[in-house]
Design a protein around this motif. Structure first.
Motif, PDB file in Angstrom:
ATOM      1  N   TYR A  74     -93.002 -29.981  37.667  1.00 28.03           N
ATOM      2  CA  TYR A  74     -94.457 -30.097  37.782  1.00 28.03           C
ATOM      3  C   TYR A  74     -95.118 -29.475  36.556  1.00 28.03           C
ATOM      4  CZ  TYR A  74     -99.087 -29.574  39.986  1.00 28.03           C
ATOM      5  OH  TYR A  74    -100.419 -29.629  40.287  1.00 28.03           O
ATOM      6  N   GLU A  75     -94.675 -28.286  36.203  1.00 26.74           N
ATOM      7  CA  GLU A  75     -95.211 -27.584  35.039  1.00 26.74           C
ATOM      8  C   GLU A  75     -94.976 -28.385  33.761  1.00 26.74           C
ATOM      9  OE1 GLU A  75     -93.151 -24.031  33.300  1.00 26.74           O
ATOM     10  OE2 GLU A  75     -94.927 -23.075  34.168  1.00 26.74           O
ATOM     11  N   TYR A  76     -93.806 -28.989  33.633  1.00 26.68           N
ATOM     12  CA  TYR A  76     -93.474 -29.776  32.453  1.00 26.68           C
ATOM     13  C   TYR A  76     -94.446 -30.942  32.284  1.00 26.68           C
ATOM     14  CZ  TYR A  76     -90.988 -32.887  29.303  1.00 26.68           C
ATOM     15  OH  TYR A  76     -90.660 -33.717  28.251  1.00 26.68           O
ATOM     16  N   PHE A  77     -94.647 -31.708  33.342  1.00 28.64           N
ATOM     17  CA  PHE A  77     -95.476 -32.904  33.229  1.00 28.64           C
ATOM     18  C   PHE A  77     -96.971 -32.600  33.187  1.00 28.64           C
ATOM     19  CE2 PHE A  77     -91.516 -34.940  34.546  1.00 28.64           C
ATOM     20  CZ  PHE A  77     -91.455 -35.939  33.589  1.00 28.64           C
ATOM     21  N   LEU A  78     -97.417 -31.595  33.899  1.00 29.52           N
ATOM     22  CA  LEU A  78     -98.836 -31.297  33.915  1.00 29.52           C
ATOM     23  C   LEU A  78     -99.244 -30.241  32.901  1.00 29.52           C
ATOM     24  CD1 LEU A  78     -98.523 -32.923  36.557  1.00 29.52           C
ATOM     25  CD2 LEU A  78    -100.439 -31.624  37.395  1.00 29.52           C
ATOM     26  N   GLY A  79     -98.275 -29.620  32.243  1.00 29.72           N
ATOM     27  CA  GLY A  79     -98.606 -28.627  31.222  1.00 29.72           C
ATOM     28  C   GLY A  79     -99.294 -27.410  31.784  1.00 29.72           C
ATOM     29  N   THR A  80     -98.840 -26.952  32.930  1.00 31.59           N
ATOM     30  CA  THR A  80     -99.506 -25.812  33.584  1.00 31.59           C
ATOM     31  C   THR A  80     -98.880 -24.484  33.213  1.00 31.59           C
ATOM     32  OG1 THR A  80     -98.084 -25.999  35.519  1.00 31.59           O
ATOM     33  CG2 THR A  80    -100.170 -27.200  35.575  1.00 31.59           C
ATOM     34  N   GLY A  81     -98.052 -24.449  32.187  1.00 27.13           N
ATOM     35  CA  GLY A  81     -97.306 -23.241  31.866  1.00 27.13           C
ATOM     36  C   GLY A  81     -98.057 -22.204  31.070  1.00 27.13           C
ATOM     37  N   SER A  82     -99.367 -22.337  30.930  1.00 27.66           N
ATOM     38  CA  SER A  82    -100.098 -21.346  30.153  1.00 27.66           C
ATOM     39  C   SER A  82    -100.146 -20.010  30.891  1.00 27.66           C
ATOM     40  CB  SER A  82    -101.521 -21.830  29.881  1.00 27.66           C
ATOM     41  OG  SER A  82    -102.240 -21.870  31.084  1.00 27.66           O
ATOM     42  N   ASP A  83    -100.311 -18.951  30.133  1.00 28.19           N
ATOM     43  CA  ASP A  83    -100.336 -17.609  30.719  1.00 28.19           C
ATOM     44  C   ASP A  83    -101.463 -17.444  31.732  1.00 28.19           C
ATOM     45  OD1 ASP A  83     -98.142 -16.838  29.244  1.00 28.19           O
ATOM     46  OD2 ASP A  83     -99.338 -16.020  27.602  1.00 28.19           O
ATOM     47  N   SER A  84    -102.545 -18.209  31.578  1.00 26.61           N
ATOM     48  CA  SER A  84    -103.684 -18.066  32.488  1.00 26.61           C
ATOM     49  C   SER A  84    -103.355 -18.503  33.911  1.00 26.61           C
ATOM     50  CB  SER A  84    -104.876 -18.873  31.965  1.00 26.61           C
ATOM     51  OG  SER A  84    -104.559 -20.251  31.970  1.00 26.61           O
ATOM     52  N   ARG A  85    -102.329 -19.351  34.071  1.00 25.75           N
ATOM     53  CA  ARG A  85    -101.973 -19.833  35.400  1.00 25.75           C
ATOM     54  C   ARG A  85    -100.858 -19.009  36.030  1.00 25.75           C
ATOM     55  NH1 ARG A  85    -103.850 -24.036  37.367  1.00 25.75           N
ATOM     56  NH2 ARG A  85    -103.737 -26.183  37.014  1.00 25.75           N
ATOM     57  N   GLY A  86    -100.242 -18.146  35.266  1.00 28.99           N
ATOM     58  CA  GLY A  86     -99.184 -17.317  35.811  1.00 28.99           C
ATOM     59  C   GLY A  86     -97.831 -17.981  35.719  1.00 28.99           C
ATOM     60  N   PRO A  87     -96.806 -17.328  36.258  1.00 34.13           N
ATOM     61  CA  PRO A  87     -95.439 -17.856  36.172  1.00 34.13           C
ATOM     62  C   PRO A  87     -95.250 -19.095  37.036  1.00 34.13           C
ATOM     63  CG  PRO A  87     -95.502 -15.899  37.545  1.00 34.13           C
ATOM     64  CD  PRO A  87     -96.880 -16.060  36.960  1.00 34.13           C
ATOM     65  N   PHE A  88     -94.206 -19.862  36.700  1.00 37.79           N
ATOM     66  CA  PHE A  88     -93.955 -21.113  37.417  1.00 37.79           C
ATOM     67  C   PHE A  88     -93.788 -20.895  38.913  1.00 37.79           C
ATOM     68  CE2 PHE A  88     -89.639 -19.660  36.905  1.00 37.79           C
ATOM     69  CZ  PHE A  88     -88.963 -20.175  37.988  1.00 37.79           C
ATOM     70  N   TRP A  89     -93.211 -19.762  39.303  1.00 35.95           N
ATOM     71  CA  TRP A  89     -92.945 -19.548  40.729  1.00 35.95           C
ATOM     72  C   TRP A  89     -94.220 -19.320  41.524  1.00 35.95           C
ATOM     73  CZ3 TRP A  89     -90.879 -15.877  37.217  1.00 35.95           C
ATOM     74  CH2 TRP A  89     -91.537 -14.676  37.174  1.00 35.95           C
ATOM     75  N   ALA A  90     -95.356 -19.170  40.848  1.00 40.25           N
ATOM     76  CA  ALA A  90     -96.624 -19.008  41.548  1.00 40.25           C
ATOM     77  C   ALA A  90     -97.313 -20.357  41.812  1.00 40.25           C
ATOM     78  CB  ALA A  90     -97.554 -18.100  40.744  1.00 40.25           C
ATOM     79  N   LEU A  91     -96.760 -21.452  41.287  1.00 44.69           N
ATOM     80  CA  LEU A  91     -97.345 -22.776  41.524  1.00 44.69           C
ATOM     81  C   LEU A  91     -97.240 -23.131  43.002  1.00 44.69           C
ATOM     82  CD1 LEU A  91     -95.878 -24.756  38.497  1.00 44.69           C
ATOM     83  CD2 LEU A  91     -98.255 -24.067  38.820  1.00 44.69           C
ATOM     84  N   SER A  92     -98.315 -23.591  43.568  1.00 43.73           N
ATOM     85  CA  SER A  92     -98.358 -23.909  44.990  1.00 43.73           C
ATOM     86  C   SER A  92     -97.714 -25.265  45.270  1.00 43.73           C
ATOM     87  CB  SER A  92     -99.811 -23.927  45.477  1.00 43.73           C
ATOM     88  OG  SER A  92     -99.863 -24.353  46.811  1.00 43.73           O
ATOM     89  N   MET A  93     -96.657 -25.220  46.053  1.00 38.35           N
ATOM     90  CA  MET A  93     -95.972 -26.436  46.505  1.00 38.35           C
ATOM     91  C   MET A  93     -95.592 -26.212  47.959  1.00 38.35           C
ATOM     92  SD  MET A  93     -93.685 -27.712  43.391  1.00 38.35           S
ATOM     93  CE  MET A  93     -94.538 -28.833  42.336  1.00 38.35           C
ATOM     94  N   PRO A  94     -96.531 -26.464  48.864  1.00 40.51           N
ATOM     95  CA  PRO A  94     -96.266 -26.189  50.280  1.00 40.51           C
ATOM     96  C   PRO A  94     -95.115 -27.015  50.847  1.00 40.51           C
ATOM     97  CG  PRO A  94     -98.609 -26.587  49.880  1.00 40.51           C
ATOM     98  CD  PRO A  94     -97.868 -26.956  48.625  1.00 40.51           C
TER      99      PRO A  94
END
Length: 121
Positions: A74-94
């Protein structure tokens, strides 16, 4: 998650201690739980699959995997890996949710943007 599999956050905090937790917070991409992989390790392992398979697809693809793998994709395709969003393990995937990503080409940036829809099953 290595040796921490099945543990609560409280148990993990107790096992690792404040120094190790602080190291993980400062450098989440390289953080590795005992017996586990870092974000960088998983990304490197996934790279051939992403480049050789996912990026070349023109028809829908369904990926069913472990949470950390899905978060990194998800992070790879959406580019959400910036420091402002936090670490990958904090991404919400219920649990029990299907996330549909549809590529939209062109537009103002002449690049790829993604339309995201979440379905609860």
């Amino acid at each position: 998650v290595g040796a921490c599999h099945g543990m609560t956050m409280g148990e993990i905090r107790q096992m690792l201690g404040p120094e190790q937790l602080e190291k993980m917070r400062k450098n989440p991409a390289h953080a590795r739980l005992p017996g586990g992989e870092s974000q960088q390790d998983v990304t490197k392992r996934l790279e051939p699959f992403i480049v050789d398979y996912l990026e070349r697809q023109v028809s829908p693809v369904v990926v069913i995997s472990h949470l950390s793998t899905l978060q990194i994709l998800y992070e790879y395709f959406l580019g959400t890996g910036s420091d402002s969003r936090g670490p990958f393990w904090a991404l919400s995937m219920p649990v029990g949710t299907v996330i549909q990503l549809v590529a939209r080409f062109g537009g103002a940036s002449a690049g790829v943007s993604w339309e995201e829809t979440r379905f609860t099953i």
